[in-house]
Design an enzyme around this catalytic site. Structure first.
Site, PDB file in Angstrom:
ATOM      1  CG  ASN A 206      -0.155  -0.123   2.515  1.00 17.62           C
ATOM      2  OD1 ASN A 206       0.626   0.746   2.850  1.00 17.62           O
ATOM      3  ND2 ASN A 206      -0.343  -1.227   3.236  1.00 17.62           N
ATOM      4  CG  ASP A 275      -6.612  -5.240   6.255  1.00 19.09           C
ATOM      5  OD1 ASP A 275      -6.159  -5.157   7.409  1.00 19.09           O
ATOM      6  OD2 ASP A 275      -7.158  -4.283   5.672  1.00 19.09           O
ATOM      7  CE  LYS A 285       8.519 -12.207 -14.057  1.00 25.68           C
ATOM      8  NZ  LYS A 285       9.347 -11.575 -15.058  1.00 25.68           N
ATOM      9  N   PRO A 301      -2.922 -11.746  10.643  1.00 31.06           N
ATOM     10  CG  PRO A 301      -0.998 -12.167  11.888  1.00 31.06           C
ATOM     11  CD  PRO A 301      -1.594 -12.343  10.531  1.00 31.06           C
ATOM     12  CB  ILE A 303      -0.110  -6.497  14.739  1.00 30.66           C
ATOM     13  CG1 ILE A 303       0.339  -7.291  13.506  1.00 30.66           C
ATOM     14  CG2 ILE A 303       1.019  -6.372  15.762  1.00 30.66           C
ATOM     15  CD1 ILE A 303       1.394  -6.606  12.658  1.00 30.66           C
ATOM     16  CG  PHE A 320      -2.477   5.933  13.652  1.00 29.80           C
ATOM     17  CD1 PHE A 320      -1.740   5.770  14.813  1.00 29.80           C
ATOM     18  CD2 PHE A 320      -2.455   7.162  13.002  1.00 29.80           C
ATOM     19  CE1 PHE A 320      -0.994   6.806  15.334  1.00 29.80           C
ATOM     20  CE2 PHE A 320      -1.705   8.210  13.513  1.00 29.80           C
ATOM     21  CZ  PHE A 320      -0.982   8.036  14.676  1.00 29.80           C
ATOM     22  CE  LYS A 338      -8.434  -2.995  14.595  1.00 26.07           C
ATOM     23  NZ  LYS A 338      -7.297  -3.103  13.686  1.00 26.07           N
TER      24      LYS A 338
HETATM   25  O1  C5P Z   1      -8.778  -2.376  11.233  1.00 23.67           O
HETATM   26  P1  C5P Z   1      -7.827  -1.401  10.655  1.00 23.67           P
HETATM   27  O2  C5P Z   1      -6.780  -2.017   9.780  1.00 23.67           O
HETATM   28  O3  C5P Z   1      -8.456  -0.217   9.968  1.00 23.67           O
HETATM   29  O4  C5P Z   1      -7.094  -0.791  11.955  1.00 23.67           O
HETATM   30  C1  C5P Z   1      -6.022   0.056  11.854  1.00 23.67           C
HETATM   31  C2  C5P Z   1      -5.170  -0.068  13.063  1.00 23.67           C
HETATM   32  O5  C5P Z   1      -4.883  -1.428  13.349  1.00 23.67           O
HETATM   33  C3  C5P Z   1      -3.824   0.588  12.851  1.00 23.67           C
HETATM   34  O6  C5P Z   1      -3.388   1.057  14.099  1.00 23.67           O
HETATM   35  C4  C5P Z   1      -2.974  -0.578  12.350  1.00 23.67           C
HETATM   36  O7  C5P Z   1      -1.594  -0.359  12.617  1.00 23.67           O
HETATM   37  C5  C5P Z   1      -3.510  -1.742  13.146  1.00 23.67           C
HETATM   38  N1  C5P Z   1      -3.469  -3.029  12.433  1.00 23.67           N
HETATM   39  C6  C5P Z   1      -2.623  -4.024  12.859  1.00 23.67           C
HETATM   40  N2  C5P Z   1      -2.601  -5.244  12.219  1.00 23.67           N
HETATM   41  C7  C5P Z   1      -3.391  -5.479  11.166  1.00 23.67           C
HETATM   42  C8  C5P Z   1      -4.267  -4.484  10.709  1.00 23.67           C
HETATM   43  C9  C5P Z   1      -4.265  -3.260  11.356  1.00 23.67           C
HETATM   44  O8  C5P Z   1      -1.881  -3.815  13.825  1.00 23.67           O
HETATM   45  N3  C5P Z   1      -3.356  -6.650  10.568  1.00 23.67           N
END
Ligand code: C5P
Length: 394
Positions: A206, A275, A285, A301, A303, A320, A338
């Site tokens: 991204n 995600d 390849k 996962p 995190i 965030f 969360k």
């Molecule tokens: O659910 P969403 O991805 O919008 O949430 C964003 C927040 O969750 C951010 O703080 C991001 O760093 C954290 N996050 C994470 N692991 C993921 C997805 C998002 O720590 N797999």
């Protein structure tokens, strides 16, 4: 010191030391723009400072060419700090009286950034009642006065009036940004994008630049914390004193964060974690044989949710939320889902968020919220750290 510094150079023989000062500031991580008075230019040429700072030198208030596309108000806003070294007796007098007679004095009126002066002059001029009265006024107005030092002077006299050495000035400027509100705390930060391999040469990712997370790491250091930054791939330099752990994929990031999460007092998740990842990474390849290609993705996962769900030694968790619409509602939902202590929400899209220099945040916690308006990511990071520190200690 990842700061944007305006170095003002006024007329004095110590101006030759300011050339070294530019180098030292840059070595310390600062970006420097030099503004010179007429007197300053009599001692050292603007070209010297242009070459050393890597930026055009600003000398005139009303000459659009000379301002090189950055007018005095933009310069005033750009600055995290204004350091005037050397500050002549004349310049101190003009600052004390709020004069706006040239670019440097005007800038000092127009900026919200701290203004620091490093006086340099003959010892008699320094001790003169008028100069001392001007210094009193500047000190009362919370201008920072660095020095002068005692010693031998260019004019052959001995006494107070020598400009501080470049190293001392760099240290004094850095110290301005040290708040100590997180002294002794261990802060863990995730930052940047992750890359999810498709095959040995391709990946999904991204637009995250990592700038916000790196700025927060810097602000946490300034607040006295020990900082570990678990970072996805970025081009950003590591802020000094930060321990950086490089990762590539979301799973790497998950492992690196989980290993360190229970030692942390505060976890700030700024990373834009992918995600989904590709279910089975191709070992060679993928060829473009067919018109359509389907990738099977599986969920990574979360995190932040995992850290927030820890039963023991759970750190204070800040998330965030980058959203294109309905920012506030989505952020609030994430705070609850969360189980976070705080969430910082921002709008992303055209020119906003990910790659921009500036950002604005809506910070939400269970019992309240605060709007942090559009400003540089470094200023924003400092304000956010201040808010986190207030809530962490309660
Ligand atoms: O659910 P969403 O991805 O919008 O949430 C964003 C927040 O969750 C951010 O703080 C991001 O760093 C954290 N996050 C994470 N692991 C993921 C997805 C998002 O720590 N797999």
């Amino acid at each position: 010191m990842n700061k944007q510094v305006i170095l003002g150079v006024s007329g004095g023989i110590a101006a030759y030391k300011s050339a070294e000062l530019v180098r030292r500031l840059k070595q310390a991580g600062a970006e420097v723009r030099v503004v010179m008075t007429q007197g300053g230019q009599a001692f050292v040429t603007p070209l010297t400072f242009q070459a050393l700072s890597g930026n055009p030198v600003h000398t005139d208030l009303l000459d659009p060419e000379a301002e090189q596309g950055m007018g005095h108000i933009q310069l005033a806003r750009w600055a995290d700090v204004v350091l005037i070294a050397p500050a002549s007796a004349n310049l101190l007098a003009r600052l004390a009286h709020g004069e706006a007679t040239d670019l440097l004095s005007t800038l000092c009126l127009a900026t919200e950034a701290p203004v620091c002066v490093a006086p340099a002059m003959n010892q008699q001029m320094w001790q003169d009642a008028a100069t001392q009265a001007n210094i009193q006024i500047l000190a009362q107005r919370k201008r920072h006065i660095f020095g002068p030092a005692q010693g031998e002077q260019a004019c052959g006299e001995v006494g107070p009036g020598r400009m501080l050495e470049p190293d001392e000035l760099v240290e004094a400027v850095s110290a301005l940004f040290e708040t100590g509100v997180l002294a002794g705390r261990q802060v863990l930060i995730s930052a940047g994008p992750t890359r999810e391999a498709i095959d040995p040469v391709r990946y999904l990712s991204n637009h995250s630049s990592g700038k916000m997370g790196y700025a927060i790491a810097q602000a946490a250091i300034e607040a006295g914390a020990r900082v570990t930054l678990v970072s996805g791939p970025t081009d950003l330099p590591t802020p000094s004193m930060v321990e950086r752990v490089d990762v590539v994929s979301a799973e790497d990031m998950y492992n690196a964060v989980m290993q360190r999460s229970t030692q942390a007092d505060i976890f700030i998740a700024t990373a834009a974690v992918a995600d989904y990842r590709v279910d089975t990474v191709a070992s060679s390849k993928i060829k473009k044989d067919s018109d359509k290609l389907t990738l099977n993705l599986c969920k990574n996962p979360d995190i932040l949710a995992e850290v927030s769900g820890l039963r023991e030694n759970r750190p204070f968790c800040v998330g965030f939320a980058a959203e294109t619409d309905d920012v506030h509602a989505h952020a609030k939902q994430k705070l609850l889902n969360k189980g976070l202590d705080m969430i910082a929400a921002n709008q992303v899209g055209e020119g906003l968020g990910f790659n921009a220099q500036d950002n604005a945040l809506q910070v939400i916690w269970a019992a309240g919220e605060r709007e942090l308006p559009m400003m540089s990511k470094y200023k924003l990071a400092r304000e956010l750290i201040q808010l986190i520190a207030e809530h962490y200690s309660h």
